[in-house]
Design a protein around this motif. Structure first.
Motif, short mmCIF file in Angstrom:
data_model
loop_
_atom_site.label_atom_id
_atom_site.label_comp_id
_atom_site.label_asym_id
_atom_site.label_seq_id
_atom_site.Cartn_x
_atom_site.Cartn_y
_atom_site.Cartn_z
N LEU A 235 -45.87 -5.13 -29.50
CA LEU A 235 -46.20 -6.31 -30.65
C LEU A 235 -44.70 -6.31 -31.77
O LEU A 235 -44.61 -7.17 -32.34
CB LEU A 235 -46.94 -5.86 -31.67
CG LEU A 235 -49.05 -5.25 -31.24
CD1 LEU A 235 -49.62 -4.92 -31.87
CD2 LEU A 235 -49.62 -7.10 -30.54
N ASP A 236 -44.27 -4.97 -31.50
CA ASP A 236 -42.62 -5.39 -32.06
C ASP A 236 -41.66 -6.13 -31.72
O ASP A 236 -40.56 -6.31 -31.89
CB ASP A 236 -42.25 -4.33 -32.25
CG ASP A 236 -41.03 -3.61 -33.13
OD1 ASP A 236 -40.89 -4.82 -34.23
OD2 ASP A 236 -40.44 -3.16 -32.99
N GLY A 237 -42.71 -6.93 -29.95
CA GLY A 237 -41.16 -7.59 -29.93
C GLY A 237 -41.26 -8.21 -28.39
O GLY A 237 -40.77 -9.16 -27.52
N GLY A 238 -42.65 -8.05 -27.59
CA GLY A 238 -42.89 -8.16 -26.44
C GLY A 238 -42.27 -7.28 -25.09
O GLY A 238 -41.59 -6.42 -25.98
N GLU A 239 -42.90 -7.46 -24.34
CA GLU A 239 -41.94 -7.13 -23.11
C GLU A 239 -40.71 -6.28 -22.72
O GLU A 239 -39.98 -6.17 -21.87
CB GLU A 239 -42.78 -7.18 -22.10
CG GLU A 239 -42.55 -9.03 -21.48
CD GLU A 239 -42.86 -9.45 -20.55
OE1 GLU A 239 -43.29 -8.30 -19.31
OE2 GLU A 239 -42.90 -10.29 -19.87
N GLY B 241 -38.93 -6.72 -25.85
CA GLY B 241 -37.99 -6.23 -26.61
C GLY B 241 -37.83 -4.79 -26.39
O GLY B 241 -38.02 -4.24 -26.09
N ALA B 242 -36.48 -4.48 -27.31
CA ALA B 242 -36.17 -3.07 -27.37
C ALA B 242 -36.97 -2.33 -27.26
O ALA B 242 -36.80 -1.38 -26.66
CB ALA B 242 -35.05 -3.01 -28.80
N SER B 243 -38.15 -2.15 -28.26
CA SER B 243 -39.12 -1.09 -29.02
C SER B 243 -40.20 -1.50 -27.41
O SER B 243 -40.45 0.51 -26.77
CB SER B 243 -39.58 -1.84 -29.54
OG SER B 243 -39.27 -1.54 -31.07
N TRP B 244 -40.49 -1.83 -26.39
CA TRP B 244 -40.81 -2.30 -25.89
C TRP B 244 -40.31 -1.65 -24.13
O TRP B 244 -40.93 -0.21 -23.80
CB TRP B 244 -41.50 -3.45 -25.38
CG TRP B 244 -42.23 -3.34 -23.54
CD1 TRP B 244 -41.47 -3.52 -22.79
CD2 TRP B 244 -43.59 -2.63 -23.73
NE1 TRP B 244 -42.68 -3.61 -21.68
CE2 TRP B 244 -44.28 -2.76 -22.05
CE3 TRP B 244 -44.52 -2.34 -24.30
CZ2 TRP B 244 -45.32 -2.93 -21.51
CZ3 TRP B 244 -45.55 -2.33 -23.55
CH2 TRP B 244 -46.05 -2.30 -22.43
N ARG B 245 -38.94 -1.49 -24.16
CA ARG B 245 -38.00 -1.19 -23.47
C ARG B 245 -38.01 0.11 -23.06
O ARG B 245 -38.21 1.20 -22.75
CB ARG B 245 -36.77 -1.37 -23.13
CG ARG B 245 -37.03 -3.18 -22.48
CD ARG B 245 -35.92 -3.10 -22.03
NE ARG B 245 -34.61 -3.67 -23.14
CZ ARG B 245 -34.58 -4.50 -24.00
NH1 ARG B 245 -34.75 -5.49 -24.33
NH2 ARG B 245 -33.70 -4.50 -24.67
N LEU B 246 -37.40 1.15 -24.51
CA LEU B 246 -37.69 2.38 -25.52
C LEU B 246 -39.14 3.30 -24.96
O LEU B 246 -39.11 4.25 -24.14
CB LEU B 246 -37.67 3.00 -26.25
CG LEU B 246 -36.86 3.55 -26.99
CD1 LEU B 246 -36.03 4.65 -26.18
CD2 LEU B 246 -36.57 3.54 -28.69
N GLY B 247 -40.08 2.62 -24.99
CA GLY B 247 -41.12 3.09 -25.30
C GLY B 247 -41.48 3.43 -23.81
O GLY B 247 -42.38 4.86 -23.65
#
Length: 325
Positions: free
Chosen positions: A210-214, A216-222
């Motif tokens: 939700l913080d930037g889609g697939e 996004g930096a948050s998703w990639r880090l997660g």
């Protein structure tokens, strides 16, 4: 007058009472074979009588409607195509004003919309006798204004915002479940690890998506953190593998704890997970002390068991340098 170019691909002749009356008026004129000014005037007046009785129109909007009477009557008197052409500029104008009127309210944010439409109609009233494109221009301006008005209304609609939020969250949940499903398929691990990944880390991934889609930096880090966690659970048989694991643990533990702190995580499951993780890592390194690990660059460390329950309950990460138990 020809209809203007519009984002609408067709005109529904039954969309409004006024348009329907004009459609029937065409049949009546053809049947009676009359086209006198008095008949045309009576038909146009009938349309306006029905139009102004529409309960969906607020009083302020009905005043706007009345401003169109003179221009519409003037065109109808000189152009019989008003009654035979469903795409005539007059017919399109009636539909646009009716559709617009259904969506506005005289109070609040719609006041400015009513004033804008009123100004557009005033311009039509003053130019329709001298400008052959007056109706086409008016329709184009009204169509553009209606589009922006509808877009603004959608952004103010709480139900729609909740629906969009729900749909977005559902999309994030699908993405998170897909990533987890692909990685856990045919992989053996303890029930504690599986429960942590399928519940707590799934929620972390949903938040990251939700913080930037697939992209996004948050998703990639997660996702990368999940991959590093799974990698750390694999057997390490050589000295090099053990050294690499020990080197990777500080940042991994920091990222795991930070992710847990950003959601409403189950404190008991979080504690069980970190306790089990400590045991597995210690066994992997075969007896070397792994009670605490520290990052020599950032100083970010994690005491596996001490304060992990309190940290999870408080939803705040414990990022202070670790000390020995």
């Amino acid at each position: 007058e020809p209809a203007p170019a519009s984002r609408r691909t067709s005109v529904d002749v039954n969309a409004t009472t006024s348009t329907l009356l004009l459609w029937h008026a065409k049949d009546e004129l053809a049947r009676e074979q009359v086209n006198s000014d008095s008949i045309v005037t009576a038909l146009v007046d009938s349309v306006f009588d029905q139009w102004l009785q529409d309960p969906r129109m607020c009083p302020a909007w009905k005043q706007v409607i009345m401003k169109t009477h003179a221009p519409i009557l003037a065109v109808a008197l000189r152009d019989p195509a008003v009654f035979s052409n469903a795409h005539h500029g007059v017919r399109v104008l009636i539909d646009l004003i009716t559709e617009f009127g259904i969506t506005v309210n005289a109070e609040g944010d719609d006041k400015s919309s009513i004033q804008s439409v009123s100004a557009i109609i005033d311009h039509l009233a003053s130019t329709h006798e001298t400008s052959p494109d007056a109706f086409a221009t008016t329709c184009r301006h009204l169509d553009e204004l209606l589009y922006h008005h509808e877009e603004a209304a959608l952004h103010r609609d709480e139900w729609l915002l909740k629906l969009l939020d729900t749909e977005e969250r559902e999309g994030a949940l699908v993405a998170a479940n897909q990533v987890i499903g692909q990685r856990l398929q045919q992989r053996e691990m303890s029930s504690v690890f599986r429960a942590f990944i399928q519940t707590i880390w799934r929620d972390v991934l949903v938040r990251d998506f939700l913080d930037g889609g697939e992209r996004g930096a948050s998703w990639r880090l997660g996702v990368a953190t999940l991959d590093e966690l799974l990698k750390s659970l694999a057997p390490a048989s050589t000295k090099e593998q053990k050294t690499a694991l020990l080197s990777a643990l500080p940042s991994l533990i920091c990222l795991l704890q930070e992710g847990v702190s950003l959601i409403d995580a189950d404190a008991e499951l979080s504690q069980r997970f970190f306790t089990e993780l400590e045991r597995v890592h210690a066994d992997t390194i075969r007896g070397r002390a792994v009670q605490t690990v520290a990052d020599p660059v950032t100083g970010c460390g994690m005491v596996y068991t001490r304060q992990v329950k309190a940290s999870a309950k408080a939803n705040t990460p414990d990022l202070s340098p670790a000390t020995a138990l």
